[in-house]
Design a protein around this motif. Structure first.
Motif, PDB file in Angstrom:
ATOM      1  N   ALA A  38       0.818  -1.212   0.000  1.00  0.00           N
ATOM      2  CA  ALA A  38       0.000   0.000   0.000  1.00  0.00           C
ATOM      3  C   ALA A  38       0.854   1.266   0.000  1.00  0.00           C
ATOM      4  N   GLU A 161      -7.165  -8.762  -2.950  1.00  0.00           N
ATOM      5  CA  GLU A 161      -7.940  -7.979  -1.998  1.00  0.00           C
ATOM      6  C   GLU A 161      -8.314  -8.830  -0.793  1.00  0.00           C
ATOM      7  N   ARG A 185      -6.267   1.047   4.105  1.00  0.00           N
ATOM      8  CA  ARG A 185      -5.190   1.145   3.120  1.00  0.00           C
ATOM      9  C   ARG A 185      -4.963  -0.180   2.408  1.00  0.00           C
ATOM     10  N   PRO A 187      -6.322  -3.064   0.233  1.00  0.00           N
ATOM     11  CA  PRO A 187      -7.465  -3.234  -0.654  1.00  0.00           C
ATOM     12  C   PRO A 187      -8.448  -4.300  -0.172  1.00  0.00           C
TER      13      PRO A 187
END
Length: 228
Positions: A38, A161, A185, A187
Motif C-alpha cells: 500500500a 484484496e 489502506r 485493498p
C-alpha cells in the motif's frame, strides 16, 4: 447502489511508517507485506536484527521493508503493531516502554490455547491482551485491531484484496480513527469501530471460533459487519 454510511472522515495515513513487532511470524509478516504494497515504509522487528532482515528479504527487494531489532523498529515507526506470540507478549512490551511512549500501539495478539478439541481462549488477568498492553504501556495509546485476519491470505500473492472488516477498539478516538484508516489502506479491507478497549477480550476470544470454522469448512473465514 446504496451509499455506504460514513459518520465521519478518517485521517490521511498514507505517509506513516509502520513497525511490526513479531514481524517474523506469519501474521506480522503478512501485515508488513500488505502495508508495504500500500506504499507504507515498514520496519519488521525481532529480538535479533538478522532474523528480522531475513523476514524482510523474504517479502521481496522491491518492497519498502527492512528488518531491525525490536527497540529500533519501535523507535523509528509512527505506529507500531504488536504481533508477537502470546507467551512473550508482556515481557516484550515491558522491555520497550521507552521506545513506545507517546506512540499508537496496535495490539493484534490473541491469547489462545489448543488441545485435542481445538482452539480455546485463555484467561488474561487484565481482561485481554490489549488491556494488558495498556497496563504495561501507560504512556502509549493502545488500540486493539487485526485479530481476525488470515495470515495465509495476507501472504498469498494470488489474493489481491482482503475481503473483510477489521474491528478496531480503543479509548482514544483519534487513535482508533487512525487505525481504521490504516486498515482501509489494504485493498478490500475496512476498519470498523468496535467499542472501548474493555471489550477487546471477546474480540480476541472469537478468533477461536473462526479457527473452528476454518477447520470445519477448510476456509479462511473473516468478518463482515452489516449496515455500517
Amino acid at each position: 447502489m446504496t451509499e455506504q454510511k460514513t459518520p465521519y472522515d478518517l485521517p490521511d495515513v498514507s505517509g506513516l511508517t509502520i513497525g511490526i513487532l513479531g514481524g517474523t511470524g506469519d501474521q506480522g509478516k503478512g501485515l508488513a507485506r500488505r502495508f508495504a504494497l500500500a506504499g507504507h515504509r515498514v520496519v519488521i522487528g525481532s529480538r535479533k536484527a538478522e532474523r528480522a532482515q531475513e523476514a524482510a528479504d523474504d517479502l521481496g527487494a522491491d518492497l519498502p521493508v527492512r528488518g531491525a531489532e525490536n527497540p529500533v523498529a519501535a523507535g523509528e515507526s509512527d505506529v507500531v503493531v504488536v504481533a508477537v506470540p502470546w507467551e512473550g507478549h508482556k515481557a516484550t512490551l515491558e522491555s520497550l516502554r521507552a521506545e513506545l511512549a507517546g506512540k499508537i500501539v496496535v495490539d493484534c495478539v490473541n491469547p489462545l490455547g489448543f488441545d485435542k478439541r481445538g482452539a480455546f481462549p485463555l484467561e488474561v488477568e487484565e481482561g485481554s491482551a490489549a488491556q494488558q498492553a495498556a497496563a504495561v504501556l501507560a504512556e502509549s495509546r493502545v488500540v486493539a485491531a487485526f485479530h481476525h485476519v488470515s495470515a495465509k491470505l495476507l501472504l498469498d500473492p494470488e489474493v489481491g484484496e482482503m475481503e473483510l472488516d477489521v474491528l478496531v477498539l480503543g479509548d482514544d478516538r483519534e487513535a482508533t480513527d487512525l487505525v481504521q484508516a490504516l486498515a482501509g489502506r489494504i485493498p478490500g479491507m475496512r476498519g470498523v469501530y468496535g467499542g472501548r478497549l474493555r471489550n477487546a477480550g471477546q474480540v480476541e476470544a472469537f478468533t477461536a471460533n473462526l479457527i473452528s470454522m476454518n477447520r470445519r469448512y477448510k476456509a479462511h473465514a473473516g468478518l463482515r459487519i452489516t449496515d455500517v
